[in-house]
Design an enzyme around this catalytic site. Structure first.
Site, PDB file in Angstrom:
ATOM      1  NE  ARG A 119      -3.327   0.031   2.875  1.00  0.00           N
ATOM      2  CZ  ARG A 119      -3.442   0.279   4.181  1.00  0.00           C
ATOM      3  NH1 ARG A 119      -3.077  -0.610   5.056  1.00  0.00           N
ATOM      4  NH2 ARG A 119      -3.920   1.436   4.603  1.00  0.00           N
ATOM      5  CE  LYS A 184       1.701  -5.148   6.626  1.00  0.00           C
ATOM      6  NZ  LYS A 184       1.379  -3.902   5.961  1.00  0.00           N
ATOM      7  NE  ARG A 319       3.074   5.144  12.000  1.00  0.00           N
ATOM      8  CZ  ARG A 319       2.508   4.729  10.862  1.00  0.00           C
ATOM      9  NH1 ARG A 319       1.386   4.059  10.918  1.00  0.00           N
ATOM     10  NH2 ARG A 319       3.058   4.976   9.695  1.00  0.00           N
TER      11      ARG A 319
END
Ligand code: BTN
Length: 323
Positions: A119, A184, A319
């Protein structure tokens, strides 16, 4: 190298067992000279395959390679349209180029992406046979209007597939990152091809970290984790691909009829940032607030002074303020 030819693939399959093969045996199997064997070995090494040579024994691919197998994936998923490629630019681009000629559910999975994309214009690091690079095509006849919650749904389908593999504790970060303990594990890139009043063609790209080497991991600019560090069982990428196909087909068909509403509760249960304080980043602006989940359109609900603010769109990122 833009693709492996038949002999390159033959060599790959030979070395995939992790055993030693002499230059002579390889030459015979491929029908080429010893010099050519050397060149084929170099070509495989150049795409990151770890092959070493021991004098008197021959060539060996360290640890072997568990290659993708279209036949196995088709049988387990009951899908007729699974293209397994050794090398592509990007599995998403492969399907985008075929729009008009492919049916809903057409899938492309590759061992290696030359130009894997993430992305916001980022590169998706795609070393050979290490991870899952998976793309899935779907057409929405209702057009683009009702697709704002799609990326959340794809995140849920991915978690479902991982759970079917026995992997628990995976969560989602809005809009569609897959996280495990604040790191992630996988990412989703949905690319659309749509005219205002016509059907919307979607290519859903999913990249899942399966077995990351320290070298590869050092190229990634955020905390990451891979499936191999989560459990004791070796991950079978063919099995995982089949579960992804089954879950995407099931959830996308339902989404076409009912939208995101039936999945809101599931999202709330998987949301890693629910009730946490975050910064929402959009272009040059930062908004601080507390995550309160999502609405039926897939918009993030942020509690700020004076009420709830909605955010929607792929260019926004979150965040966490306190870990
Ligand atoms: C992200 O940035 O988090 C999204 C990453 C998406 C990567 C996958 S890998 C398969 C598909 N093909 C691509 O080029 N990208 C997606």
């Amino acid at each position: 190298m833009s693709e492996l030819n038949e002999k390159g693939i033959c060599l790959l399959k030979l070395l995939a067992d992790g055993k030693f093969h002499s230059g002579e045996t390889i030459g015979l199997a491929l029908g080429v000279s010893r010099t050519s064997v050397n060149n084929y070995i170099k070509a495989l090494q150049s795409i990151g395959i770890d092959i070493y040579k021991v004098k008197g024994k021959g060539y060996c691919c360290v640890g072997g390679i568990d290659l993708l197998d279209a036949k196995k994936i088709k049988i387990s998923s009951q899908s007729k349209h699974v293209d397994v490629k050794q090398i592509v630019d990007s599995t998403n681009q492969y399907l985008l180029d075929k729009i008009g000629d492919i049916e809903k559910g057409h899938t492309c999975i590759a061992e290696y992406q030359l130009k894997g994309r993430g992305r916001r214009g980022r590169t998706w690091v795609s070393p050979f046979a290490s991870h899952l690079y998976f793309s899935f095509y779907w057409r929405f006849d209702s057009g683009i209007d009702r697709l704002s919650g799609l990326s959340l749904l794809v995140g849920i389908a991915t978690v479902n597939a991982l759970e079917k593999m026995g992997i628990q504790g995976v969560g989602l970060k809005w809009p569609n990152d897959i996280y495990y303990q604040n790191k992630k594990l996988a990412g989703i890139l949905i690319e659309l091809n749509a005219q205002a009043t016509e059907a919307c063609h979607c290519v859903i790209g999913i990249g899942i970290n399966v077995r990351m080497s320290q070298e590869q991991g050092a190229l990634i600019d955020q905390p990451w984790i891979d499936l191999n560090s989560l459990g004791t069982k070796q991950i079978d990428r063919n099995e995982l691909s089949a579960y992804l196909i089954l879950e995407l087909e099931r959830l996308l068909s339902e989404y076409e009829q009912h939208g995101l509403k039936p999945y809101l509760e599931r999202w709330f249960n998987l949301d890693c940032f629910l009730n946490k304080e975050v910064n929402v980043l959009l272009a040059d602006t930062v908004q601080t607030g507390v995550c309160r989940g999502v609405n039926e359109n897939g918009a993030l609900l942020l509690a700020v002074e004076g009420g709830i603010k909605e955010f929607i769109g792929g260019e926004i990122s979150l965040r966490l303020l306190h870990k």
